[in-house]
Design a protein around this motif. Sequence first.
Motif, PDB file in Angstrom:
ATOM      1  N   ASP A 210       0.799  -1.219   0.000  1.00  0.00           N
ATOM      2  CA  ASP A 210       0.000   0.000   0.000  1.00  0.00           C
ATOM      3  C   ASP A 210       0.835   1.274   0.000  1.00  0.00           C
ATOM      4  OD1 ASP A 210      -2.556  -1.168  -0.002  1.00  0.00           O
ATOM      5  OD2 ASP A 210      -2.344  -1.666   2.121  1.00  0.00           O
TER       6      ASP A 210
ATOM      7  N   PRO B 164       0.176   1.924  -5.527  1.00  0.00           N
ATOM      8  CA  PRO B 164      -0.898   0.953  -5.708  1.00  0.00           C
ATOM      9  C   PRO B 164      -2.093   1.586  -6.425  1.00  0.00           C
ATOM     10  CG  PRO B 164      -0.002   0.772  -3.509  1.00  0.00           C
ATOM     11  CD  PRO B 164       0.632   1.996  -4.114  1.00  0.00           C
ATOM     12  N   THR B 165      -2.786   0.780  -7.221  1.00  0.00           N
ATOM     13  CA  THR B 165      -3.796   1.335  -8.115  1.00  0.00           C
ATOM     14  C   THR B 165      -5.232   1.116  -7.649  1.00  0.00           C
ATOM     15  OG1 THR B 165      -3.804  -0.711  -9.407  1.00  0.00           O
ATOM     16  CG2 THR B 165      -2.272   1.025 -10.107  1.00  0.00           C
ATOM     17  N   HIS B 166      -5.442   0.525  -6.477  1.00  0.00           N
ATOM     18  CA  HIS B 166      -6.810   0.157  -6.108  1.00  0.00           C
ATOM     19  C   HIS B 166      -7.722   1.363  -5.922  1.00  0.00           C
ATOM     20  CE1 HIS B 166      -5.768   1.241  -1.975  1.00  0.00           C
ATOM     21  NE2 HIS B 166      -4.707   0.459  -2.074  1.00  0.00           N
TER      22      HIS B 166
ATOM     23  N   GLN C 266     -12.122   4.843 -10.093  1.00  0.00           N
ATOM     24  CA  GLN C 266     -13.354   4.736  -9.303  1.00  0.00           C
ATOM     25  C   GLN C 266     -14.247   5.965  -9.404  1.00  0.00           C
ATOM     26  OE1 GLN C 266     -13.883   1.663  -8.074  1.00  0.00           O
ATOM     27  NE2 GLN C 266     -11.927   1.355  -9.127  1.00  0.00           N
TER      28      GLN C 266
ATOM     29  N   HIS D 263     -11.488  -3.286 -13.310  1.00  0.00           N
ATOM     30  CA  HIS D 263     -11.272  -2.818 -11.940  1.00  0.00           C
ATOM     31  C   HIS D 263     -12.048  -1.532 -11.671  1.00  0.00           C
ATOM     32  CE1 HIS D 263      -7.097  -4.945 -11.271  1.00  0.00           C
ATOM     33  NE2 HIS D 263      -8.026  -5.767 -11.755  1.00  0.00           N
TER      34      HIS D 263
END
Length: 241
Positions: free
Chosen positions: A4, A13-15, A19, A70
């Motif tokens: 992270d 990190p790409t999370h 979005q 994603h």
Amino acid sequence: MTIDQPDPHFTEPTHGYWQTLEPPGMDPARRRPPFRYGYPVELPDGRFLVLPIRRRPDPERAAASLIPNHASFAVIDALAGFMAELARPLAPDVVVGLPTLGLALAPELARRLGHTRYAPLGYSRKVWYREELSQPVRSITSPDATKRVWLDPNLLPWLAGKRVVLVDDTVSSGTTAAAVLRLFAAAGVTVAGVVAAMSQGGAWRDHLAAEDPAWPGLVRWVFETPLFRRVEEGWEPIGHP
């Protein structure tokens, strides 16, 4: 460094990416190089989507990343809407999704065109598939593995005599698009156009033109991104999108 934590070379990190869409009027300073971690692209309605920057095999080079499977439904809805408007003038009879990430966008695009279904291609061979309905392809994200893209022979009667539009997330090197164009030409299926969310760099134009001078003119996209080179403060575009 944990999973992270940002990388010291300006990747992270790409999370958290893909979005949300940011409203129009982004601070111009965020849109100027050097870029650290993310690259903002402006969509046709003035909103912005910030894409993560990911290093390529050469650690001094990077690219902006779009991973639709994603992404949030809101982002997919927006991209599919813009892509449908690009595809509509082509009057396609069938929308064809390219594996793997084009499959996240193709059904939503087809729905917006009033279609009741779409045709997926795949990388996994089923026992009834035929070699002549496949083409080898090597993508920018899997440079060490040559795979094949397959058309299910059960779809061929539906596609015969129809105008199709190919849908993918990104056109970058042009190798995937070229493989599918060869596949459909061999199958006798007319490709009216190739619609992508992102055009990445310009290598795809030369690659497609080397196979058929008409092929680059088939491609349409929602937004463009450059490739990047490493500088002391982050990432600097190589050329301009």
